[in-house]
Design an enzyme around this catalytic site. Structure first.
Site, PDB file in Angstrom:
ATOM      1  N   ASN A  63       0.596  -1.395   0.091  1.00 24.63           N
ATOM      2  CA  ASN A  63       0.488  -0.324  -0.046  1.00 24.63           C
ATOM      3  C   ASN A  63       0.708   1.202   0.124  1.00 24.63           C
ATOM      4  O   ASN A  63       1.810   1.045   0.846  1.00 24.63           O
ATOM      5  CB  ASN A  63      -1.003   0.173   1.737  1.00 24.63           C
ATOM      6  CG  ASN A  63      -1.678   1.052   1.411  1.00 24.63           C
ATOM      7  OD1 ASN A  63      -1.936   2.423   0.582  1.00 24.63           O
ATOM      8  ND2 ASN A  63      -2.411   1.396   3.016  1.00 24.63           N
TER       9      ASN A  63
ATOM     10  N   LYS B 275       0.307   4.107   0.078  1.00 24.06           N
ATOM     11  CA  LYS B 275      -0.957   5.527   0.661  1.00 24.06           C
ATOM     12  C   LYS B 275      -0.291   6.738   0.008  1.00 24.06           C
ATOM     13  O   LYS B 275      -0.127   6.317  -1.729  1.00 24.06           O
ATOM     14  CB  LYS B 275      -0.337   5.405   1.862  1.00 24.06           C
ATOM     15  CG  LYS B 275      -0.639   4.150   2.705  1.00 24.06           C
ATOM     16  CD  LYS B 275       0.087   4.496   3.825  1.00 24.06           C
ATOM     17  CE  LYS B 275       0.012   3.021   4.664  1.00 24.06           C
ATOM     18  NZ  LYS B 275       0.062   3.471   6.334  1.00 24.06           N
TER      19      LYS B 275
ATOM     20  N   HIS C 122      -9.395   1.631   4.951  1.00 24.56           N
ATOM     21  CA  HIS C 122      -8.186   2.143   5.991  1.00 24.56           C
ATOM     22  C   HIS C 122      -8.226   2.545   6.654  1.00 24.56           C
ATOM     23  O   HIS C 122      -9.517   3.181   7.528  1.00 24.56           O
ATOM     24  CB  HIS C 122      -6.754   2.630   5.126  1.00 24.56           C
ATOM     25  CG  HIS C 122      -5.718   2.112   5.675  1.00 24.56           C
ATOM     26  ND1 HIS C 122      -5.369   2.660   5.950  1.00 24.56           N
ATOM     27  CD2 HIS C 122      -4.593   1.362   5.331  1.00 24.56           C
ATOM     28  CE1 HIS C 122      -3.556   2.234   6.636  1.00 24.56           C
ATOM     29  NE2 HIS C 122      -3.706   1.720   5.774  1.00 24.56           N
TER      30      HIS C 122
ATOM     31  N   GLU D 230      -6.732   4.383   8.744  1.00 26.00           N
ATOM     32  CA  GLU D 230      -6.477   6.420   7.966  1.00 26.00           C
ATOM     33  C   GLU D 230      -7.370   6.979   7.673  1.00 26.00           C
ATOM     34  O   GLU D 230      -8.279   7.789   7.407  1.00 26.00           O
ATOM     35  CB  GLU D 230      -5.095   5.959   6.830  1.00 26.00           C
ATOM     36  CG  GLU D 230      -3.794   6.400   7.887  1.00 26.00           C
ATOM     37  CD  GLU D 230      -2.772   5.084   6.663  1.00 26.00           C
ATOM     38  OE1 GLU D 230      -3.113   5.319   5.553  1.00 26.00           O
ATOM     39  OE2 GLU D 230      -1.976   5.048   7.463  1.00 26.00           O
TER      40      GLU D 230
ATOM     41  N   GLU E 240      -5.407  -4.681  11.073  1.00 27.10           N
ATOM     42  CA  GLU E 240      -4.100  -4.026  10.695  1.00 27.10           C
ATOM     43  C   GLU E 240      -4.038  -3.276  12.479  1.00 27.10           C
ATOM     44  O   GLU E 240      -4.649  -2.216  12.378  1.00 27.10           O
ATOM     45  CB  GLU E 240      -3.933  -2.944   9.741  1.00 27.10           C
ATOM     46  CG  GLU E 240      -4.005  -3.620   8.482  1.00 27.10           C
ATOM     47  CD  GLU E 240      -3.416  -2.591   7.343  1.00 27.10           C
ATOM     48  OE1 GLU E 240      -2.148  -2.885   6.728  1.00 27.10           O
ATOM     49  OE2 GLU E 240      -3.816  -1.115   7.939  1.00 27.10           O
TER      50      GLU E 240
ATOM     51  N   GLY F 106       2.764   2.794  11.058  1.00 26.05           N
ATOM     52  CA  GLY F 106       4.205   3.332  10.198  1.00 26.05           C
ATOM     53  C   GLY F 106       5.143   3.826  12.130  1.00 26.05           C
ATOM     54  O   GLY F 106       5.526   5.071  11.970  1.00 26.05           O
TER      55      GLY F 106
ATOM     56  N   SER G  57       3.601  -2.327  10.331  1.00 23.14           N
ATOM     57  CA  SER G  57       5.601  -2.187  10.156  1.00 23.14           C
ATOM     58  C   SER G  57       5.752  -3.336   9.975  1.00 23.14           C
ATOM     59  O   SER G  57       6.518  -4.251  10.670  1.00 23.14           O
ATOM     60  CB  SER G  57       5.679  -2.225  12.031  1.00 23.14           C
ATOM     61  OG  SER G  57       4.957  -0.337  12.049  1.00 23.14           O
TER      62      SER G  57
HETATM   63  P1  13P Z   1       3.658   0.384   7.613  1.00 21.63           P
HETATM   64  O1  13P Z   1       3.621  -1.222   7.073  1.00 21.63           O
HETATM   65  O2  13P Z   1       3.901   1.552   7.079  1.00 21.63           O
HETATM   66  O3  13P Z   1       3.336   0.302   9.036  1.00 21.63           O
HETATM   67  O4  13P Z   1       1.393   0.616   6.898  1.00 21.63           O
HETATM   68  C1  13P Z   1       0.703  -0.095   6.963  1.00 21.63           C
HETATM   69  C2  13P Z   1      -0.706  -0.197   5.964  1.00 21.63           C
HETATM   70  O5  13P Z   1      -1.001   0.415   6.742  1.00 21.63           O
HETATM   71  C3  13P Z   1      -0.418  -0.940   5.061  1.00 21.63           C
HETATM   72  O6  13P Z   1      -2.037  -0.259   4.630  1.00 21.63           O
END
Ligand code: 13P
Length: 258
Positions: free
Chosen positions: A9, A11, A95, A97, A167, A173, A213
């Site tokens: 992803n 983002k 997601h 976010e 997740e 992150g 992560s």
């Molecule tokens: P990270 O791998 O940067 O922690 O992000 C995970 C994520 O949100 C994948 O959708």
């Protein structure tokens, strides 16, 4: 046997040129053994270019979001029809976010999943608890609520077509990954809930990814857990070499290495 899925992803990263550079690195480095499905989720603006670059490969393409209507007066939104139009196969839905910054609810997520399925896009449904919820022992309650909300009204046949990504918000992150045991515990809970509601057959088909992560140094130990069928990678999917190393971990697990 469930196929291992390694999804990246991206983002809100990568211009068109950067996206093409990355995808060409992945394409050059990935030797498909038929056991691992690789998926990339670039931003909307790069989707057609990435699609073109990957046209002779088995690498799947995901969008990071979509709206639940086919067309209409919804300024700024992208419809499932538009995603199909540029050759997208998968779509990430719900997601954390999106839930946090764009106020997405389980109800909206449910509508999006239904529309995605209607247009033969495979939804990658994201669920996960916050740090407070984990600390106060509410992880399973939260997972169950999100799962029920997202899958409301779907048939067993529909649920079979969905990919689920666990997740935990506290691991996204932050560099703090769930341990393989912590992740496995939630993954097996998710599979159990699916079995209870939709039957063992659907549960055994369900592909459940872990995200939060994931890095080259922890991917293997996560992927070898029984109920972790793949990973949804954020930060480490933005560089060709680290994403390829994670794919390699998937290939090793699929080859029976433990
Ligand atoms: P990270 O791998 O940067 O922690 O992000 C995970 C994520 O949100 C994948 O959708």
């Amino acid at each position: 046997m469930r196929k291992i899925v390694i999804a990246g992803n991206w983002k809100m990263h990568k211009t068109k040129e950067e996206a093409l550079e990355l995808v060409n690195q992945i394409k050059a480095g990935f030797k498909d053994n038929g056991e691992v499905k690789v998926i990339v989720a670039p931003p909307f603006t790069s989707l057609p270019y990435v699609r073109e670059a990957l046209k002779d490969t088995t690498i799947g393409i995901a969008a990071q979001n979509m709206f639940y209507e086919k067309e209409g007066a919804y300024t700024g939104e992208i419809s499932p029809l538009m995603l199909k139009d540029v050759g997208v196969h998968y779509v990430i839905i719900g997601h954390s976010e999106r839930r946090k910054y764009f106020c997405e609810t389980d109800e909206g997520v449910n509508k999006k999943i239904k529309t995605a399925l209607e247009y033969s896009l495979t939804p990658i449904l994201c669920i996960g608890e916050s740090l407070e919820e984990r600390k106060s022992g509410k992880t399973f309650e939260k997972i169950e609520t999100q799962l029920e909300g997202a899958l409301r009204g779907l048939s067993s046949t529909d649920v079979k077509k969905i990919i689920i990504a666990y997740e935990p918000i506290w691991a996204i992150g932050t560099g703090e990954t769930a341990t393989p045991e912590q992740a496995e515990e939630v993954h097996s809970f998710i599979r159990k809930k699916i079995a209870q509601k939709y039957g063992n057959d659907v549960a055994s088909y369900a592909i459940i990814l872990y995200g939060g992560s994931v890095k080259p140094n922890n991917a293997f130990s996560l992927l070898r857990e029984d109920n972790i069928d793949g990973v949804l990678v954020g930060g480490a999917s933005l560089k060709g070499d680290s994403f390829l190393q994670i794919i390699e971990a998937g290939i090793r697990v699929s080859g029976g290495e433990s």
